[in-house]
Design a protein around this motif. Structure first.
Motif, PDB file in Angstrom:
ATOM      1  N   SER A 260       0.855  -1.183   0.000  1.00 43.32           N
ATOM      2  CA  SER A 260       0.000   0.000   0.000  1.00 43.32           C
ATOM      3  C   SER A 260       0.893   1.237   0.000  1.00 43.32           C
ATOM      4  O   SER A 260       2.101   1.134   0.238  1.00 43.32           O
ATOM      5  CB  SER A 260      -0.903   0.020   1.234  1.00 43.32           C
ATOM      6  N   VAL A 261       0.312   2.393  -0.229  1.00 38.63           N
ATOM      7  CA  VAL A 261       1.101   3.625  -0.212  1.00 38.63           C
ATOM      8  C   VAL A 261       1.541   3.976   1.202  1.00 38.63           C
ATOM      9  O   VAL A 261       2.432   4.801   1.381  1.00 38.63           O
ATOM     10  CB  VAL A 261       0.365   4.815  -0.874  1.00 38.63           C
ATOM     11  N   LYS A 262       0.966   3.348   2.200  1.00 37.57           N
ATOM     12  CA  LYS A 262       1.399   3.560   3.587  1.00 37.57           C
ATOM     13  C   LYS A 262       2.504   2.581   3.972  1.00 37.57           C
ATOM     14  O   LYS A 262       3.313   2.856   4.844  1.00 37.57           O
ATOM     15  CB  LYS A 262       0.216   3.406   4.532  1.00 37.57           C
ATOM     16  N   ASP A 263       2.541   1.405   3.332  1.00 39.10           N
ATOM     17  CA  ASP A 263       3.511   0.367   3.657  1.00 39.10           C
ATOM     18  C   ASP A 263       4.015  -0.265   2.356  1.00 39.10           C
ATOM     19  O   ASP A 263       3.452  -1.235   1.876  1.00 39.10           O
ATOM     20  CB  ASP A 263       2.856  -0.685   4.556  1.00 39.10           C
ATOM     21  N   TRP A 264       5.056   0.336   1.798  1.00 43.23           N
ATOM     22  CA  TRP A 264       5.571  -0.126   0.512  1.00 43.23           C
ATOM     23  C   TRP A 264       7.081  -0.344   0.584  1.00 43.23           C
ATOM     24  O   TRP A 264       7.757   0.254   1.409  1.00 43.23           O
ATOM     25  CB  TRP A 264       5.234   0.870  -0.604  1.00 43.23           C
ATOM     26  N   THR A 265       7.558  -1.211  -0.299  1.00 41.84           N
ATOM     27  CA  THR A 265       9.004  -1.360  -0.465  1.00 41.84           C
ATOM     28  C   THR A 265       9.445  -0.770  -1.797  1.00 41.84           C
ATOM     29  O   THR A 265      10.586  -0.383  -1.941  1.00 41.84           O
ATOM     30  CB  THR A 265       9.460  -2.829  -0.376  1.00 41.84           C
TER      31      THR A 265
END
Length: 184
Positions: free
Chosen positions: A57-62
């Protein structure tokens, strides 16, 4: 990859009917295989789309691809934009570096491609590497970037450099910059 035109007159990036013809100036950018739109917004000054791999997600991305269109921003050169971002990175990341990749004209538009590196992003506690391509259009200014929250290996950098090379601007009003046909 599927080529998806970002139309300046269309709010939703991926809502262009197959039979629509591109008009005026357009940014042509591909949705990477396995990616989804995680965020999209448009206002009078700009349109931004963030794409992440499925499952992120745009909150939790690599890794993330960001596309920005700055409407009517025609007084900025790609070099000036690059220098502004380099200054911001230097101010916000100890040890930040920037490396040029290429500069010139593509289809008559000034373009610059570079890589920025932050060894430790203070907000995430991770390194951040970003490949960027800026294009100065006649109507708007375009930026496409591929960001990693890890140190990508050489094949990944090469893959995403090819991706950025595929990004271009077309203009239905200029014969030598004509947009591709999108259907019937």
């Amino acid at each position: 990859m599927h080529i998806i035109p970002i139309l300046l007159t269309t709010f939703f990036l991926f809502s262009v009917p197959a039979h629509a013809q591109l008009k005026n100036e357009n940014l042509l950018v591909a949705m990477p295989d396995g990616y989804v739109v995680g965020f999209q917004d448009k206002n009078a000054k700009q349109q931004m789309t963030e794409m992440v791999p499925r499952g992120q997600s745009v909150k939790d991305w690599t890794d993330m691809v960001t596309v920005q269109i700055f409407f009517n921003m025609t007084n900025v050169t790609p070099e000036a934009y690059k220098q502004r971002l380099e200054k911001l990175w230097t101010e916000n990341c100890k040890g930040a570096e920037s490396s040029p990749i290429g500069q010139g004209n593509e289809r008559g538009y000034p373009v610059i491609v570079w890589l920025q590196f932050c060894p430790l992003n203070k907000d995430t506690g991770k390194p951040e590497v970003t490949l960027l391509k800026a294009i100065a259009g006649k109507d708007s200014f375009y930026v496409v970037q591929k960001a990693f929250r890890f140190q990508p290996d050489k094949p990944q950098v090469e893959q995403w450099s090819r991706y950025l090379r595929s990004v271009s601007v077309c203009d239905s009003r200029v014969p030598d910059r004509a947009c591709p046909q999108t259907g019937k």
